[in-house]
Design a protein around this motif. Sequence first.
Motif, PDB file in Angstrom:
ATOM      1  N   LEU A  66      43.371  60.168  33.850  1.00 17.90           N
ATOM      2  CA  LEU A  66      43.509  58.749  34.179  1.00 17.90           C
ATOM      3  C   LEU A  66      44.579  58.099  33.311  1.00 17.90           C
ATOM      4  CD1 LEU A  66      42.239  56.338  35.842  1.00 17.90           C
ATOM      5  CD2 LEU A  66      40.959  55.817  33.744  1.00 17.90           C
ATOM      6  N   PRO A  67      45.642  57.547  33.909  1.00 13.12           N
ATOM      7  CA  PRO A  67      46.656  56.851  33.092  1.00 13.12           C
ATOM      8  C   PRO A  67      46.128  55.504  32.597  1.00 13.12           C
ATOM      9  CG  PRO A  67      47.187  56.670  35.424  1.00 13.12           C
ATOM     10  CD  PRO A  67      45.980  57.567  35.342  1.00 13.12           C
ATOM     11  N   LEU A  68      46.738  55.007  31.529  1.00 10.98           N
ATOM     12  CA  LEU A  68      46.297  53.732  30.976  1.00 10.98           C
ATOM     13  C   LEU A  68      46.425  52.623  32.012  1.00 10.98           C
ATOM     14  CD1 LEU A  68      45.234  52.218  28.514  1.00 10.98           C
ATOM     15  CD2 LEU A  68      47.596  51.923  27.751  1.00 10.98           C
ATOM     16  N   HIS A  69      47.528  52.596  32.727  1.00 11.44           N
ATOM     17  CA  HIS A  69      47.715  51.630  33.816  1.00 11.44           C
ATOM     18  C   HIS A  69      47.528  52.393  35.131  1.00 11.44           C
ATOM     19  CE1 HIS A  69      50.452  49.490  30.718  1.00 11.44           C
ATOM     20  NE2 HIS A  69      49.185  49.201  30.531  1.00 11.44           N
ATOM     21  N   TRP A  70      46.286  52.438  35.586  1.00 12.02           N
ATOM     22  CA  TRP A  70      45.944  53.309  36.714  1.00 12.02           C
ATOM     23  C   TRP A  70      46.370  52.717  38.066  1.00 12.02           C
ATOM     24  CZ3 TRP A  70      42.556  50.785  39.819  1.00 12.02           C
ATOM     25  CH2 TRP A  70      41.718  49.842  39.224  1.00 12.02           C
ATOM     26  N   ILE A  71      46.793  51.451  38.094  1.00 12.96           N
ATOM     27  CA  ILE A  71      47.568  50.931  39.223  1.00 12.96           C
ATOM     28  C   ILE A  71      49.022  50.926  38.738  1.00 12.96           C
ATOM     29  CG2 ILE A  71      47.910  49.061  40.875  1.00 12.96           C
ATOM     30  CD1 ILE A  71      45.146  48.020  40.219  1.00 12.96           C
ATOM     31  N   PRO A  72      49.865  51.809  39.254  1.00  9.20           N
ATOM     32  CA  PRO A  72      51.210  51.967  38.693  1.00  9.20           C
ATOM     33  C   PRO A  72      51.995  50.658  38.636  1.00  9.20           C
ATOM     34  CG  PRO A  72      50.726  53.737  40.243  1.00  9.20           C
ATOM     35  CD  PRO A  72      49.603  52.750  40.356  1.00  9.20           C
ATOM     36  N   ASP A  73      52.560  50.394  37.463  1.00  3.88           N
ATOM     37  CA  ASP A  73      53.415  49.222  37.231  1.00  3.88           C
ATOM     38  C   ASP A  73      52.677  47.902  37.440  1.00  3.88           C
ATOM     39  OD1 ASP A  73      55.696  50.921  36.810  1.00  3.88           O
ATOM     40  OD2 ASP A  73      55.865  51.131  38.989  1.00  3.88           O
ATOM     41  N   GLU A  74      51.354  47.933  37.326  1.00  3.38           N
ATOM     42  CA  GLU A  74      50.547  46.717  37.505  1.00  3.38           C
ATOM     43  C   GLU A  74      49.538  46.589  36.367  1.00  3.38           C
ATOM     44  OE1 GLU A  74      50.861  44.363  39.662  1.00  3.38           O
ATOM     45  OE2 GLU A  74      52.074  45.195  41.292  1.00  3.38           O
TER      46      GLU A  74
ATOM     47  N   VAL B 244      48.500  43.962  34.640  1.00  2.00           N
ATOM     48  CA  VAL B 244      47.577  42.826  34.722  1.00  2.00           C
ATOM     49  C   VAL B 244      46.477  43.115  35.743  1.00  2.00           C
ATOM     50  CG1 VAL B 244      47.343  40.381  35.274  1.00  2.00           C
ATOM     51  CG2 VAL B 244      49.323  41.172  33.967  1.00  2.00           C
ATOM     52  N   ALA B 245      46.849  43.638  36.902  1.00  2.63           N
ATOM     53  CA  ALA B 245      45.841  43.991  37.898  1.00  2.63           C
ATOM     54  C   ALA B 245      44.913  45.071  37.359  1.00  2.63           C
ATOM     55  CB  ALA B 245      46.510  44.458  39.184  1.00  2.63           C
ATOM     56  N   THR B 246      45.501  46.091  36.699  1.00  2.00           N
ATOM     57  CA  THR B 246      44.683  47.166  36.133  1.00  2.00           C
ATOM     58  C   THR B 246      43.651  46.607  35.170  1.00  2.00           C
ATOM     59  OG1 THR B 246      46.413  48.844  36.348  1.00  2.00           O
ATOM     60  CG2 THR B 246      44.737  49.217  34.671  1.00  2.00           C
TER      61      THR B 246
ATOM     62  N   ALA C 149      46.967  53.413  43.464  1.00  7.42           N
ATOM     63  CA  ALA C 149      45.942  53.404  42.415  1.00  7.42           C
ATOM     64  C   ALA C 149      45.312  54.779  42.268  1.00  7.42           C
ATOM     65  CB  ALA C 149      44.870  52.362  42.738  1.00  7.42           C
ATOM     66  N   ASP C 150      44.925  55.107  41.048  1.00 10.66           N
ATOM     67  CA  ASP C 150      44.332  56.405  40.746  1.00 10.66           C
ATOM     68  C   ASP C 150      43.124  56.673  41.643  1.00 10.66           C
ATOM     69  OD1 ASP C 150      44.004  58.709  38.602  1.00 10.66           O
ATOM     70  OD2 ASP C 150      42.017  57.825  38.906  1.00 10.66           O
ATOM     71  N   ALA C 151      43.092  57.857  42.258  1.00  6.78           N
ATOM     72  CA  ALA C 151      42.056  58.169  43.243  1.00  6.78           C
ATOM     73  C   ALA C 151      40.664  58.236  42.625  1.00  6.78           C
ATOM     74  CB  ALA C 151      42.386  59.497  43.931  1.00  6.78           C
TER      75      ALA C 151
ATOM     76  N   GLN D 271      47.228  38.121  46.439  1.00  2.06           N
ATOM     77  CA  GLN D 271      47.869  38.065  47.749  1.00  2.06           C
ATOM     78  C   GLN D 271      48.520  39.393  48.125  1.00  2.06           C
ATOM     79  OE1 GLN D 271      47.134  35.222  49.640  1.00  2.06           O
ATOM     80  NE2 GLN D 271      45.873  35.213  47.794  1.00  2.06           N
ATOM     81  N   ARG D 272      48.689  40.271  47.139  1.00  2.00           N
ATOM     82  CA  ARG D 272      49.170  41.625  47.418  1.00  2.00           C
ATOM     83  C   ARG D 272      48.001  42.593  47.594  1.00  2.00           C
ATOM     84  NH1 ARG D 272      51.780  43.460  43.028  1.00  2.00           N
ATOM     85  NH2 ARG D 272      51.798  41.599  41.721  1.00  2.00           N
ATOM     86  N   GLY D 273      46.794  42.076  47.569  1.00  6.48           N
ATOM     87  CA  GLY D 273      45.622  42.895  47.830  1.00  6.48           C
ATOM     88  C   GLY D 273      45.128  43.712  46.658  1.00  6.48           C
ATOM     89  N   LEU D 274      45.573  43.385  45.441  1.00  9.01           N
ATOM     90  CA  LEU D 274      45.182  44.166  44.275  1.00  9.01           C
ATOM     91  C   LEU D 274      44.020  43.552  43.511  1.00  9.01           C
ATOM     92  CD1 LEU D 274      48.728  45.128  42.918  1.00  9.01           C
ATOM     93  CD2 LEU D 274      47.271  46.341  44.552  1.00  9.01           C
ATOM     94  N   LEU D 275      43.693  42.307  43.818  1.00 10.81           N
ATOM     95  CA  LEU D 275      42.548  41.622  43.207  1.00 10.81           C
ATOM     96  C   LEU D 275      41.879  40.775  44.276  1.00 10.81           C
ATOM     97  CD1 LEU D 275      44.079  40.296  39.838  1.00 10.81           C
ATOM     98  CD2 LEU D 275      42.581  42.283  40.133  1.00 10.81           C
TER      99      LEU D 275
END
Length: 296
Positions: A26-34, A36-38, A165-167, A246-250
């Motif tokens: 699991l990467p630290l930011h498991w939503i790549p380049d996101e 804040v969302a992570t 996002a990480d599966a 609005q991008r569906g990440l939260l």
Amino acid sequence: MSATTPEVHTDLVLEPRDVKFDWSRLPLHWIPDEPVATHTINVLHLLLPEGERWFTKVFKDALPLITDEQLREEVLGFIGQEAIHAEAHQEVLDHLVGQGLDPRPYVRQIAWMFQKVLGEKPRLGPRKRRENVIERVAFVAAIEHFTAFLGNWALNSPGLDRAGADATMLDLLRWHGAEEVEHRSVAYDLLVHLDPGYGRRVRGMLIGGPLLVHLWVRGLRFLLAADPELRGSLKPSWRQAWEISQRGLLPDPVQSVRSGLRYLRPGYHPTQEGSSGQALAYLAASPAARAAAAAH
């Protein structure tokens, strides 16, 4: 379903699924380049281990007060599911420590709140102790409304898939979310069983809702400040949360508020939130849940 004729704990059999997850990749930011969302979603891992251990303690305290055998069985199933939820999120916390992000200072504050401020008051007499148990059940019912809302969002959030996002984390979120939708009525039905009045339900939400928002904002600020890759370079804002949603990440903040307001309707029942069929369908397909079923 009519708001005046809710389906109340009808033939609900809650099965604790002893799932296991491998966090080694699991990467630290498991939503790549996101980041804040992570970390906004990572606040779940800060709050839920101690919170769900507290839920199970409250429900164990309430068991002697239950006179409906079907509801009693549902409460026991709820306790089993929540105990496994707590351990699953605890494993993520332990993984974060290994990645150089130490969540323990914040978690200690959460533990103090649940154990000392919201915990059992042992010196109360029988009548006041019963009232204290019911008051804590009302608080759990309000929070469970939001966990069901979040669970329903997780089951219907293709934006996370599109973002890569990480599966494994997605499976954790959706397995947990599906079980929250599955048992979404139990805390509310227990509250109505112990106190059918409207006032205590409202009080639970008016206290629990703002407290949850406060803890979430503090948790996000803590994670962004403690993230060794960010070094304090990001500060959260409501505008940022709106744009990310609005991008569906939260979850959409407006929909979150509307969800809380729905709980205050006199004819409300949790079966009006989410889909049991969708939840059970995901639990039948979840890699972790399938592996747990195969192991037993």
